[in-house]
Design an enzyme around this catalytic site. Structure first.
Site, mmCIF file in Angstrom:
data_model
loop_
_atom_site.group_PDB
_atom_site.id
_atom_site.type_symbol
_atom_site.label_atom_id
_atom_site.label_comp_id
_atom_site.label_asym_id
_atom_site.label_seq_id
_atom_site.Cartn_x
_atom_site.Cartn_y
_atom_site.Cartn_z
ATOM 1 N N GLY A 13 14.764 45.514 53.857
ATOM 2 C CA GLY A 13 14.672 46.667 54.757
ATOM 3 C C GLY A 13 15.847 47.620 54.722
ATOM 4 O O GLY A 13 16.046 48.401 55.659
ATOM 5 N N SER A 14 16.623 47.616 53.637
ATOM 6 C CA SER A 14 17.760 48.543 53.609
ATOM 7 C C SER A 14 17.268 49.997 53.563
ATOM 8 O O SER A 14 17.909 50.891 54.135
ATOM 9 C CB SER A 14 18.701 48.238 52.439
ATOM 10 O OG SER A 14 18.095 48.503 51.205
ATOM 11 N N ASN A 15 16.137 50.242 52.924
ATOM 12 C CA ASN A 15 15.593 51.612 52.921
ATOM 13 C C ASN A 15 15.029 51.976 54.293
ATOM 14 O O ASN A 15 15.117 53.129 54.716
ATOM 15 C CB ASN A 15 14.546 51.781 51.829
ATOM 16 C CG ASN A 15 15.188 51.963 50.474
ATOM 17 O OD1 ASN A 15 15.705 53.032 50.160
ATOM 18 N ND2 ASN A 15 15.210 50.906 49.672
ATOM 19 N N LYS A 66 -8.406 42.495 52.327
ATOM 20 C CA LYS A 66 -7.452 43.608 52.503
ATOM 21 C C LYS A 66 -8.041 44.641 53.471
ATOM 22 O O LYS A 66 -7.338 45.189 54.315
ATOM 23 C CB LYS A 66 -7.179 44.250 51.141
ATOM 24 C CG LYS A 66 -6.181 45.374 51.207
ATOM 25 C CD LYS A 66 -5.802 45.909 49.842
ATOM 26 C CE LYS A 66 -4.962 44.924 49.079
ATOM 27 N NZ LYS A 66 -4.188 45.546 47.983
ATOM 28 N N MET A 91 5.552 45.191 49.107
ATOM 29 C CA MET A 91 5.168 44.683 47.792
ATOM 30 C C MET A 91 3.674 44.356 47.726
ATOM 31 O O MET A 91 3.283 43.207 47.460
ATOM 32 C CB MET A 91 6.022 43.466 47.447
ATOM 33 C CG MET A 91 7.497 43.809 47.350
ATOM 34 S SD MET A 91 7.831 45.309 46.409
ATOM 35 C CE MET A 91 9.054 44.712 45.287
ATOM 36 N N ARG A 92 2.855 45.382 47.946
ATOM 37 C CA ARG A 92 1.423 45.176 48.029
ATOM 38 C C ARG A 92 0.743 46.482 47.629
ATOM 39 O O ARG A 92 1.250 47.558 47.987
ATOM 40 C CB ARG A 92 1.124 44.839 49.488
ATOM 41 C CG ARG A 92 -0.150 44.171 49.783
ATOM 42 C CD ARG A 92 -0.091 43.544 51.167
ATOM 43 N NE ARG A 92 0.669 42.285 51.144
ATOM 44 C CZ ARG A 92 0.214 41.152 50.626
ATOM 45 N NH1 ARG A 92 -0.999 41.088 50.134
ATOM 46 N NH2 ARG A 92 0.979 40.072 50.608
ATOM 47 N N ASN A 108 5.947 56.189 48.358
ATOM 48 C CA ASN A 108 6.594 54.926 48.003
ATOM 49 C C ASN A 108 7.895 55.217 47.259
ATOM 50 O O ASN A 108 8.022 56.245 46.596
ATOM 51 C CB ASN A 108 5.661 54.126 47.091
ATOM 52 C CG ASN A 108 6.246 52.781 46.676
ATOM 53 O OD1 ASN A 108 6.828 52.072 47.489
ATOM 54 N ND2 ASN A 108 6.104 52.428 45.409
ATOM 55 N N HIS A 110 10.436 53.487 44.333
ATOM 56 C CA HIS A 110 10.428 52.453 43.286
ATOM 57 C C HIS A 110 11.734 52.565 42.491
ATOM 58 O O HIS A 110 12.153 53.668 42.133
ATOM 59 C CB HIS A 110 9.216 52.660 42.372
ATOM 60 C CG HIS A 110 9.083 51.583 41.349
ATOM 61 N ND1 HIS A 110 8.657 50.304 41.677
ATOM 62 C CD2 HIS A 110 9.346 51.563 40.022
ATOM 63 C CE1 HIS A 110 8.662 49.559 40.585
ATOM 64 N NE2 HIS A 110 9.074 50.295 39.569
HETATM 65 C C1 GAR Z 1 13.809 48.838 46.818
HETATM 66 O O1 GAR Z 1 14.694 48.780 45.732
HETATM 67 C C2 GAR Z 1 12.539 49.542 46.427
HETATM 68 O O2 GAR Z 1 12.740 50.564 45.500
HETATM 69 C C3 GAR Z 1 11.740 48.404 45.827
HETATM 70 O O3 GAR Z 1 11.982 47.324 46.682
HETATM 71 C C4 GAR Z 1 13.325 47.430 47.181
HETATM 72 C C5 GAR Z 1 13.288 47.204 48.668
HETATM 73 O O4 GAR Z 1 14.596 47.100 49.170
HETATM 74 N N1 GAR Z 1 10.339 48.718 45.723
HETATM 75 C C6 GAR Z 1 9.558 48.330 44.722
HETATM 76 O O5 GAR Z 1 9.947 47.640 43.798
HETATM 77 C C7 GAR Z 1 8.123 48.827 44.806
HETATM 78 N N2 GAR Z 1 7.392 48.454 43.655
HETATM 79 P P1 GAR Z 1 14.845 47.177 50.726
HETATM 80 O O6 GAR Z 1 13.881 46.169 51.392
HETATM 81 O O7 GAR Z 1 16.279 46.772 50.916
HETATM 82 O O8 GAR Z 1 14.569 48.570 51.187
#
Ligand code: GAR
Length: 190
Positions: A13-15, A66, A91-92, A108, A110
């Site tokens: 959840g840092s984002n 789903k 991640m879904r 999203n 990535h």
């Molecule tokens: C992030 O690096 C994001 O780009 C990636 O998951 C991480 C989540 O980090 N997303 C994917 O790979 C999507 N396919 P966070 O939970 O610390 O935000």
């Protein structure tokens, strides 16, 4: 009037936190009306508590399909008046129930320069490939894995082999690019 967004996350959840902080600081003209996680034990739940953001936790395996859990989520999103959904480590693959309801309003992040290195562990995939320019992409979500039109990208140059160091560089770039992009998207909501 602040707009309403939701953030979906499965892990750290840092984002989520970067977006929540930008909302709190007035850099995004929105409030996070809902945090959604498909992983009730995820650290994002603690972060959401700290920002007083309501959390919907669910386990996909508790639902027959789903469609069933997305219908449940849709009820909550509508009740809160959510206008934009930001996936942040969710991640879904998003299903047709949410795509039909929120078409063009789900984005999203990535950790690669898409269309390279879709899917899980994009940073590891790119490192294994010997890439020297890594990066971050923010894109509209469609029914494909990390597909959909790209909204913003940033490159991260790295020519080493310390995975932790690279990850911190990529994440630091994410935490700047995602809030800035969400701010723009919120401002262009009808
Ligand atoms: C992030 O690096 C994001 O780009 C990636 O998951 C991480 C989540 O980090 N997303 C994917 O790979 C999507 N396919 P966070 O939970 O610390 O935000």
């Amino acid at each position: 009037m602040k707009r309403k967004i939701a953030v979906f996350a499965s892990g750290n959840g840092s984002n989520f936190e970067a977006i929540a902080k930008a909302c709190a600081d007035g850099k995004i003209n929105a409030e996070i009306a809902l945090c959604v996680t498909d992983n009730p034990g995820a650290y994002v739940v603690e972060r959401a508590k700290r920002f007083n953001v309501p959390v919907i936790k669910f386990r996909p395996k508790d639902y027959a399909s789903k469609k069933d859990f997305e219908t449940m989520l849709l009820g909550h999103l509508r009740e809160k008046g959510v206008e934009l959904i930001c996936l942040a480590g969710y991640m879904r693959i998003v299903g047709e129930t949410l795509l039909e309801a929120y078409g063009g309003r789900i984005v999203n992040i990535h950790p690669s320069l898409l269309p390279a290195f879709r899917g899980a562990d994009a940073i590891g995939q790119a490192m294994d490939y010997g890439v020297k320019i890594f990066g971050v992409s923010i894109h509209y979500v469609d029914s494909s894995l990390d597909g959909g039109k790209i909204i913003a990208q940033a490159a991260v140059e790295y020519d080493g082999n310390d995975r932790d160091e690279l990850e911190s560089l990529v994440h630091a770039r994410e935490h700047v690019l995602y809030p800035a992009t969400v701010a723009r998207l919120v401002d262009s909501l009808p």
